[in-house]
Write a protein that holds these residues in place. Structure first.
Motif, PDB file in Angstrom:
ATOM      1  N   ARG A 178     -28.400   4.233   1.597  1.00  0.00           N
ATOM      2  CA  ARG A 178     -27.508   5.145   0.690  1.00  0.00           C
ATOM      3  C   ARG A 178     -28.202   6.051  -0.263  1.00  0.00           C
ATOM      4  NH1 ARG A 178     -23.124   4.704   1.220  1.00  0.00           N
ATOM      5  NH2 ARG A 178     -22.784   2.346   1.159  1.00  0.00           N
ATOM      6  N   ASN A 179     -28.113   7.453   0.021  1.00  0.00           N
ATOM      7  CA  ASN A 179     -28.808   8.617  -0.386  1.00  0.00           C
ATOM      8  C   ASN A 179     -30.049   8.947   0.390  1.00  0.00           C
ATOM      9  OD1 ASN A 179     -26.570   9.027  -2.463  1.00  0.00           O
ATOM     10  ND2 ASN A 179     -27.337   7.376  -3.749  1.00  0.00           N
ATOM     11  N   ILE A 180     -30.222   8.372   1.288  1.00  0.00           N
ATOM     12  CA  ILE A 180     -31.349   8.223   2.033  1.00  0.00           C
ATOM     13  C   ILE A 180     -30.874   9.158   3.224  1.00  0.00           C
ATOM     14  CG2 ILE A 180     -33.461   7.598   3.354  1.00  0.00           C
ATOM     15  CD1 ILE A 180     -33.343   5.226   1.520  1.00  0.00           C
ATOM     16  N   ASP A 181     -30.070   8.643   3.752  1.00  0.00           N
ATOM     17  CA  ASP A 181     -29.216   9.445   5.060  1.00  0.00           C
ATOM     18  C   ASP A 181     -30.243   9.887   6.183  1.00  0.00           C
ATOM     19  OD1 ASP A 181     -26.763   8.978   3.232  1.00  0.00           O
ATOM     20  OD2 ASP A 181     -27.285  10.899   2.262  1.00  0.00           O
ATOM     21  N   PRO A 182     -30.765   9.021   6.701  1.00  0.00           N
ATOM     22  CA  PRO A 182     -31.645   9.264   7.946  1.00  0.00           C
ATOM     23  C   PRO A 182     -30.768   9.861   8.992  1.00  0.00           C
ATOM     24  CG  PRO A 182     -31.703   7.264   7.744  1.00  0.00           C
ATOM     25  CD  PRO A 182     -30.920   7.385   6.570  1.00  0.00           C
ATOM     26  N   ALA A 183     -31.345  10.453  10.123  1.00  0.00           N
ATOM     27  CA  ALA A 183     -30.361  10.513  11.292  1.00  0.00           C
ATOM     28  C   ALA A 183     -30.501   9.201  11.829  1.00  0.00           C
ATOM     29  CB  ALA A 183     -31.282  11.496  12.208  1.00  0.00           C
ATOM     30  N   GLY A 184     -29.334   8.909  12.394  1.00  0.00           N
ATOM     31  CA  GLY A 184     -29.172   7.435  12.971  1.00  0.00           C
ATOM     32  C   GLY A 184     -28.277   7.456  14.221  1.00  0.00           C
ATOM     33  N   THR A 185     -28.748   6.401  14.949  1.00  0.00           N
ATOM     34  CA  THR A 185     -28.313   5.962  16.242  1.00  0.00           C
ATOM     35  C   THR A 185     -28.142   4.467  16.470  1.00  0.00           C
ATOM     36  OG1 THR A 185     -29.306   7.849  17.575  1.00  0.00           O
ATOM     37  CG2 THR A 185     -28.533   6.117  18.870  1.00  0.00           C
ATOM     38  N   MET A 186     -26.810   3.961  16.767  1.00  0.00           N
ATOM     39  CA  MET A 186     -26.718   2.534  17.149  1.00  0.00           C
ATOM     40  C   MET A 186     -26.222   2.328  18.559  1.00  0.00           C
ATOM     41  SD  MET A 186     -24.277  -0.362  15.163  1.00  0.00           S
ATOM     42  CE  MET A 186     -24.892   0.237  13.400  1.00  0.00           C
ATOM     43  N   VAL A 187     -26.933   1.644  19.302  1.00  0.00           N
ATOM     44  CA  VAL A 187     -26.799   1.470  20.734  1.00  0.00           C
ATOM     45  C   VAL A 187     -26.318  -0.281  20.963  1.00  0.00           C
ATOM     46  CG1 VAL A 187     -27.987   3.326  21.557  1.00  0.00           C
ATOM     47  CG2 VAL A 187     -29.162   1.119  21.201  1.00  0.00           C
ATOM     48  N   CYS A 188     -25.440  -0.365  21.790  1.00  0.00           N
ATOM     49  CA  CYS A 188     -25.325  -1.754  22.169  1.00  0.00           C
ATOM     50  C   CYS A 188     -26.132  -2.317  23.497  1.00  0.00           C
ATOM     51  CB  CYS A 188     -24.002  -1.816  22.522  1.00  0.00           C
ATOM     52  SG  CYS A 188     -23.265  -3.655  22.618  1.00  0.00           S
ATOM     53  N   THR A 189     -27.105  -2.884  23.395  1.00  0.00           N
ATOM     54  CA  THR A 189     -28.105  -3.327  24.169  1.00  0.00           C
ATOM     55  C   THR A 189     -28.715  -4.644  24.124  1.00  0.00           C
ATOM     56  OG1 THR A 189     -30.190  -2.264  25.170  1.00  0.00           O
ATOM     57  CG2 THR A 189     -30.059  -2.138  22.908  1.00  0.00           C
ATOM     58  N   PRO A 190     -29.127  -5.066  25.262  1.00  0.00           N
ATOM     59  CA  PRO A 190     -29.585  -6.497  25.181  1.00  0.00           C
ATOM     60  C   PRO A 190     -31.087  -6.454  24.503  1.00  0.00           C
ATOM     61  CG  PRO A 190     -29.367  -5.961  27.638  1.00  0.00           C
ATOM     62  CD  PRO A 190     -29.131  -4.609  26.843  1.00  0.00           C
ATOM     63  N   ALA A 227     -40.544   7.617  10.048  1.00  0.00           N
ATOM     64  CA  ALA A 227     -40.726   7.827   8.509  1.00  0.00           C
ATOM     65  C   ALA A 227     -41.735   9.085   8.583  1.00  0.00           C
ATOM     66  CB  ALA A 227     -40.881   6.732   7.702  1.00  0.00           C
ATOM     67  N   ILE A 228     -41.620   9.600   7.468  1.00  0.00           N
ATOM     68  CA  ILE A 228     -42.853  10.513   7.215  1.00  0.00           C
ATOM     69  C   ILE A 228     -42.939  10.471   5.725  1.00  0.00           C
ATOM     70  CG2 ILE A 228     -43.271  12.991   6.833  1.00  0.00           C
ATOM     71  CD1 ILE A 228     -41.114  13.806   9.108  1.00  0.00           C
ATOM     72  N   ARG A 229     -44.456   9.912   5.326  1.00  0.00           N
ATOM     73  CA  ARG A 229     -44.825   9.393   4.262  1.00  0.00           C
ATOM     74  C   ARG A 229     -44.547  10.630   3.017  1.00  0.00           C
ATOM     75  NH1 ARG A 229     -50.825   7.398   4.019  1.00  0.00           N
ATOM     76  NH2 ARG A 229     -50.987   9.419   4.775  1.00  0.00           N
ATOM     77  N   GLY A 230     -44.014  10.252   2.073  1.00  0.00           N
ATOM     78  CA  GLY A 230     -43.776  11.247   1.035  1.00  0.00           C
ATOM     79  C   GLY A 230     -42.382  12.094   1.221  1.00  0.00           C
ATOM     80  N   ALA A 231     -41.710  11.772   2.090  1.00  0.00           N
ATOM     81  CA  ALA A 231     -40.321  12.512   2.371  1.00  0.00           C
ATOM     82  C   ALA A 231     -39.335  12.372   1.442  1.00  0.00           C
ATOM     83  CB  ALA A 231     -39.739  12.225   3.895  1.00  0.00           C
ATOM     84  N   SER A 232     -39.450  11.104   0.745  1.00  0.00           N
ATOM     85  CA  SER A 232     -38.371  10.830  -0.148  1.00  0.00           C
ATOM     86  C   SER A 232     -38.782  11.542  -1.492  1.00  0.00           C
ATOM     87  CB  SER A 232     -38.412   9.240  -0.489  1.00  0.00           C
ATOM     88  OG  SER A 232     -39.813   8.886  -0.998  1.00  0.00           O
ATOM     89  N   SER A 233     -39.891  12.231  -1.815  1.00  0.00           N
ATOM     90  CA  SER A 233     -40.166  12.874  -2.978  1.00  0.00           C
ATOM     91  C   SER A 233     -39.722  14.481  -2.895  1.00  0.00           C
ATOM     92  CB  SER A 233     -41.604  12.708  -3.367  1.00  0.00           C
ATOM     93  OG  SER A 233     -42.518  13.303  -2.241  1.00  0.00           O
ATOM     94  N   LEU A 234     -39.524  14.791  -1.674  1.00  0.00           N
ATOM     95  CA  LEU A 234     -38.981  16.281  -1.191  1.00  0.00           C
ATOM     96  C   LEU A 234     -37.600  16.416  -1.781  1.00  0.00           C
ATOM     97  CD1 LEU A 234     -40.782  16.732   2.157  1.00  0.00           C
ATOM     98  CD2 LEU A 234     -41.667  17.470  -0.293  1.00  0.00           C
ATOM     99  N   PRO A 235     -37.226  17.612  -2.246  1.00  0.00           N
ATOM    100  CA  PRO A 235     -35.955  17.830  -2.536  1.00  0.00           C
ATOM    101  C   PRO A 235     -34.917  17.929  -1.104  1.00  0.00           C
ATOM    102  CG  PRO A 235     -37.174  19.705  -2.875  1.00  0.00           C
ATOM    103  CD  PRO A 235     -38.108  18.893  -2.789  1.00  0.00           C
ATOM    104  N   ALA A 236     -33.795  17.402  -1.179  1.00  0.00           N
ATOM    105  CA  ALA A 236     -32.971  17.287   0.059  1.00  0.00           C
ATOM    106  C   ALA A 236     -31.961  18.422  -0.279  1.00  0.00           C
ATOM    107  CB  ALA A 236     -32.427  16.139   0.172  1.00  0.00           C
TER     108      ALA A 236
END
Length: 140
Positions: free
Chosen positions: A98-110, A124-133
């Motif tokens: 919540r409030n991070i909202d990364p790009a996401g994919t969910m797949v059904c796979t064995p 992830a990109i270190r420090g991304a959370s400190s940047l304005p969105a």
């Protein structure tokens, strides 16, 4: 010079299969598929939501070891072998990101082991959370 860090987290498969939990180059962090296994006790919950929480906890611990956290996640790929487990996993993702909202994919796979109900792969990109969105809504 750009530094490369290869982090091992204690999974038996990392050495056997020759991969790292984290491969980090500069501030870019690539986290291998991670399950909800307690790597110390080798225990795994039969509950998919608990597995999801533990897997994300494992990922966060690995990210913290390289100066980052789940808050820096820019992409998550979720692997769920049983489609009926997807809503429970999605709820855990919603709580966690919540409030991070990364790009996401969910797949059904064995997955490699029958008792595994979910695994996550994170970028992830270190420090991304400190940047304005800036949030933009568009019809696509």
């Amino acid at each position: 010079m750009t530094e490369i860090i290869k982090l091992k987290s204690g999974s038996l498969y990392e050495d056997r299969n020759s991969y790292s939990r984290i491969f980090m180059i500069g501030d870019q962090i690539f986290v291998s598929n991670t399950a909800g296994i307690d790597y110390t006790t080798r225990e795994i919950s039969p509950d998919v939501a608990q597995q999801a929480r533990k897997a994300l906890q494992n990922i966060n611990g690995a990210l913290q070891a390289v100066g980052s956290s789940l808050a820096d996640t820019v992409r998550i790929i979720t692997h769920v072998p049983t489609s009926t487990d997807m809503p429970a996993v999605a709820a855990v993702l919603g709580e966690t990101f919540r409030n991070i909202d990364p790009a996401g994919t969910m797949v059904c796979t064995p997955l490699a082991r029958r008792e595994l109900k979910v695994e996550f792969e994170v970028t992830a990109i270190r420090g991304a959370s400190s940047l304005p969105a800036k949030y933009i809504r568009a019809s696509v």
